[in-house]
Design a protein around this motif. Structure first.
Motif, PDB file in Angstrom:
ATOM      1  N   LEU A  54      17.049 -30.057  62.742  1.00 32.43           N
ATOM      2  CA  LEU A  54      17.832 -29.071  63.489  1.00 32.43           C
ATOM      3  C   LEU A  54      17.634 -27.678  62.918  1.00 32.43           C
ATOM      4  O   LEU A  54      17.618 -26.686  63.658  1.00 32.43           O
ATOM      5  CB  LEU A  54      19.315 -29.451  63.459  1.00 32.43           C
ATOM      6  N   GLN A  55      17.488 -27.575  61.622  1.00 32.25           N
ATOM      7  CA  GLN A  55      17.240 -26.273  61.000  1.00 32.25           C
ATOM      8  C   GLN A  55      15.884 -25.719  61.412  1.00 32.25           C
ATOM      9  O   GLN A  55      15.750 -24.541  61.728  1.00 32.25           O
ATOM     10  CB  GLN A  55      17.331 -26.401  59.475  1.00 32.25           C
ATOM     11  N   VAL A  56      14.880 -26.593  61.437  1.00 29.87           N
ATOM     12  CA  VAL A  56      13.511 -26.150  61.762  1.00 29.87           C
ATOM     13  C   VAL A  56      13.358 -25.888  63.262  1.00 29.87           C
ATOM     14  O   VAL A  56      12.837 -24.835  63.672  1.00 29.87           O
ATOM     15  CB  VAL A  56      12.483 -27.211  61.299  1.00 29.87           C
ATOM     16  N   ILE A 109      24.527 -35.821  74.617  1.00 23.76           N
ATOM     17  CA  ILE A 109      24.254 -34.412  74.910  1.00 23.76           C
ATOM     18  C   ILE A 109      23.750 -33.671  73.668  1.00 23.76           C
ATOM     19  O   ILE A 109      23.089 -32.631  73.793  1.00 23.76           O
ATOM     20  CB  ILE A 109      25.519 -33.738  75.497  1.00 23.76           C
ATOM     21  N   PHE A 110      23.994 -34.222  72.466  1.00 29.64           N
ATOM     22  CA  PHE A 110      23.460 -33.603  71.246  1.00 29.64           C
ATOM     23  C   PHE A 110      21.934 -33.459  71.314  1.00 29.64           C
ATOM     24  O   PHE A 110      21.356 -32.616  70.637  1.00 29.64           O
ATOM     25  CB  PHE A 110      23.837 -34.432  70.016  1.00 29.64           C
ATOM     26  N   THR A 114      20.840 -26.393  71.293  1.00 30.39           N
ATOM     27  CA  THR A 114      19.919 -25.238  71.256  1.00 30.39           C
ATOM     28  C   THR A 114      20.185 -24.266  70.110  1.00 30.39           C
ATOM     29  O   THR A 114      19.284 -23.540  69.708  1.00 30.39           O
ATOM     30  CB  THR A 114      19.982 -24.462  72.590  1.00 30.39           C
ATOM     31  N   ASN A 115      21.426 -24.231  69.585  1.00 28.42           N
ATOM     32  CA  ASN A 115      21.738 -23.229  68.566  1.00 28.42           C
ATOM     33  C   ASN A 115      22.982 -23.637  67.772  1.00 28.42           C
ATOM     34  O   ASN A 115      23.571 -24.699  68.024  1.00 28.42           O
ATOM     35  CB  ASN A 115      21.952 -21.844  69.204  1.00 28.42           C
ATOM     36  N   ILE A 120      28.133 -26.754  66.934  1.00 30.21           N
ATOM     37  CA  ILE A 120      29.521 -26.787  66.450  1.00 30.21           C
ATOM     38  C   ILE A 120      30.465 -27.248  67.565  1.00 30.21           C
ATOM     39  O   ILE A 120      31.366 -28.068  67.337  1.00 30.21           O
ATOM     40  CB  ILE A 120      29.927 -25.396  65.920  1.00 30.21           C
ATOM     41  N   ILE A 121      30.262 -26.741  68.794  1.00 25.57           N
ATOM     42  CA  ILE A 121      31.121 -27.136  69.917  1.00 25.57           C
ATOM     43  C   ILE A 121      30.998 -28.625  70.207  1.00 25.57           C
ATOM     44  O   ILE A 121      32.001 -29.324  70.427  1.00 25.57           O
ATOM     45  CB  ILE A 121      30.776 -26.314  71.174  1.00 25.57           C
ATOM     46  N   LEU A 122      29.771 -29.146  70.198  1.00 25.42           N
ATOM     47  CA  LEU A 122      29.577 -30.564  70.469  1.00 25.42           C
ATOM     48  C   LEU A 122      30.190 -31.440  69.393  1.00 25.42           C
ATOM     49  O   LEU A 122      30.764 -32.493  69.687  1.00 25.42           O
ATOM     50  CB  LEU A 122      28.085 -30.873  70.611  1.00 25.42           C
TER      51      LEU A 122
END
Length: 459
Positions: A54-56, A109-110, A114-115, A120-122
């Motif tokens: 996710l970071q990359v 949905i994860f 995209t960002n 955080i919302i998910l």
């Protein structure tokens, strides 16, 4: 013979119909409950396998990951008690299915993250939709199984945790590896989507396998229904005498808050270890997160599976629950500290051993901890009290990653030892508090621990 004498006879631990009813209930209900929690724990913790990717791929920062890992428990805490009260209204069968289906949709949905903000919302929504599953099942078990065998059933339910990591760790790592190799998606997207759909399927299946109460169980004959119902009603009467009545009295009860603190300490150890287990194992063995790390990360959960089952089966007296609970909390703290030392000293085999013993210890002590509140809470008080303990206690899962990150930033080391050390301290506080239950007034519900209900585990 009076009506009360008759019901006492039905509830007698020597009644073969009671033993048969407990055994049948375990065989019919426990597999589905284990599957639900298996998928829940998988979707709750698989984020650890996607951290680096996710970071990359999406630029999710360390701070956002730590916040997202923990904010799950904010949503979880806010909706835990309302969810438990709705379970009492609609019945466990429908409500547990609803929980699984909605959290599965969010988990899938994860794959489209995209960002930072979306991540955080998910994570928050995952907590909202999963809220009520664990305490709902704990309350459900307290309505089906007598106090004498309840720790054993909670321990069987807890087996979903080691199963989800023992099977789920290589599954998650494998889906990432296969996804990267043979699909147009990133591996982490395949992992999130596939494991989310599993929850939806499990939720639909639970509609067919779960039964709301012994009265509705077609797998019990009339004698078994009568014996089990009489036993649970007898224990309900004792819990009504021992504990608070009603939602607000339960939420204000000092014992409820006492066990909330204990559970908070336990969750700091559990999630502080679980979230970062893949990364910690990868650092110890010098490999990237993937198939090999997934296999090694499964070892602690395999050992924990056996420890949880056998301790839960044997912890069937007041003295054993208190002494073993104290011992396993101490062991949890010592082994977490030991894993930090081994990581700093670059001793990978010893590090894996300490992690394994820490996982086995905190898995063993979880069912013992839950035996205490289910022994004095019933009805609406149980819905509120168990919900409160689980919701606020699970905030330890919010605190743990943030605390670990803060200690590592304040006292940086290559192994991140101080962040790990900070997690172990809370286990010692829980050990002291469990031991101090020896000074509690002997509850009438404790009488049921000194009887001799026994049953074979479901096969």
């Amino acid at each position: 013979m009076s009506t009360s004498d008759s019901r006492a006879g039905l509830a007698s631990t020597s009644n073969p119909h009671l033993k048969s009813a407990i055994s049948k209930a375990a065989k019919h209900l426990m597999p589905m409950l284990v599957i639900l929690y298996f998928v829940a724990f998988l979707d709750r913790t698989n984020v650890g396998f996607a951290e680096e990717a996710l970071q990359v791929d999406r630029g999710v920062s360390d701070g956002a990951f730590a916040l997202g890992a923990g904010i799950f428990f904010i949503g979880y805490a806010l909706f835990e008690i309302p969810s438990n009260l709705l379970l009492k209204k609609f019945g466990a069968r429908f409500w547990l299915a609803r929980i699984a289906i909605t959290w599965g949709i969010v988990a899938a949905i994860f794959a489209f993250t995209t960002n930072d903000t979306m991540f955080i919302i998910l994570r928050f929504l995952l907590g909202v939709t999963e809220a009520g599953l664990f305490p709902g099942v704990i309350m459900y078990l307290s309505e089906w199984f007598p106090n004498k065998v309840r720790v054993q059933m909670i321990a069987i339910f807890y087996l979903a945790q080691p199963f989800s990591q023992m099977i789920g760790a290589p599954l998650s790592g494998g889906l990432i590896s296969v996804g990267d190799a043979v699909t147009p998606w990133h591996g982490w997207q395949v992992m999130f989507f596939g494991e989310g759909i599993l929850a939806v399927i499990a939720g639909i299946a639970s509609l067919f396998f779960l039964i709301n109460s012994p009265h509705d169980a077609k797998f019990l004959n009339d004698d078994e229904k009568a014996a089990l119902s009489a036993t649970m009603e007898r224990e309900d009467s004792a819990r009504t005498e021992d504990g608070p009545s009603g939602v607000w009295r339960a939420m204000a009860n000092w014992k409820v808050w006492y066990f909330t603190i204990i559970y908070f300490c336990l969750q700091i150890a559990v999630y502080g270890t679980t979230f970062y287990l893949p990364q910690q194992v990868a650092g110890l063995i010098g490999q990237k997160v993937g198939w090999q790390v997934g296999l090694v990360a499964a070892i602690p959960w395999l050992v924990g599976l056996f420890a949880c089952y056998y301790v839960g089966r044997a912890a069937n007296t007041v003295l054993r629950r208190r002494n073993w609970g104290t011992m396993f909390y101490v062991a949890t703290g010592l082994c977490i500290l030991g894993s930090a030392w081994a990581g700093a000293a670059n001793l990978p085999i010893l590090g894996i051993m300490f992690i394994t013993l820490a996982v086995a210890s905190f898995l063993s002590v979880g069912p013992i901890t839950w035996a205490y509140p289910t022994a004095f809470l019933t009805g609406a008080a149980a819905a509120a009290g168990i919900g409160l303990i689980n919701s606020l206690g699970n905030l330890g899962g919010f605190v743990a990653p943030l605390m670990r990150t803060a200690f590592n930033e304040a006292m940086p080391t290559e192994s991140g030892a101080w962040g790990v050390v900070s997690l172990g301290v809370f286990a010692f506080l829980a050990a002291v508090m469990i031991y101090c239950t020896k000074f509690f007034r002997q509850a009438k519900s404790d009488e049921f621990l000194e009887t001799t209900v026994t049953t074979a585990a479901p096969h």
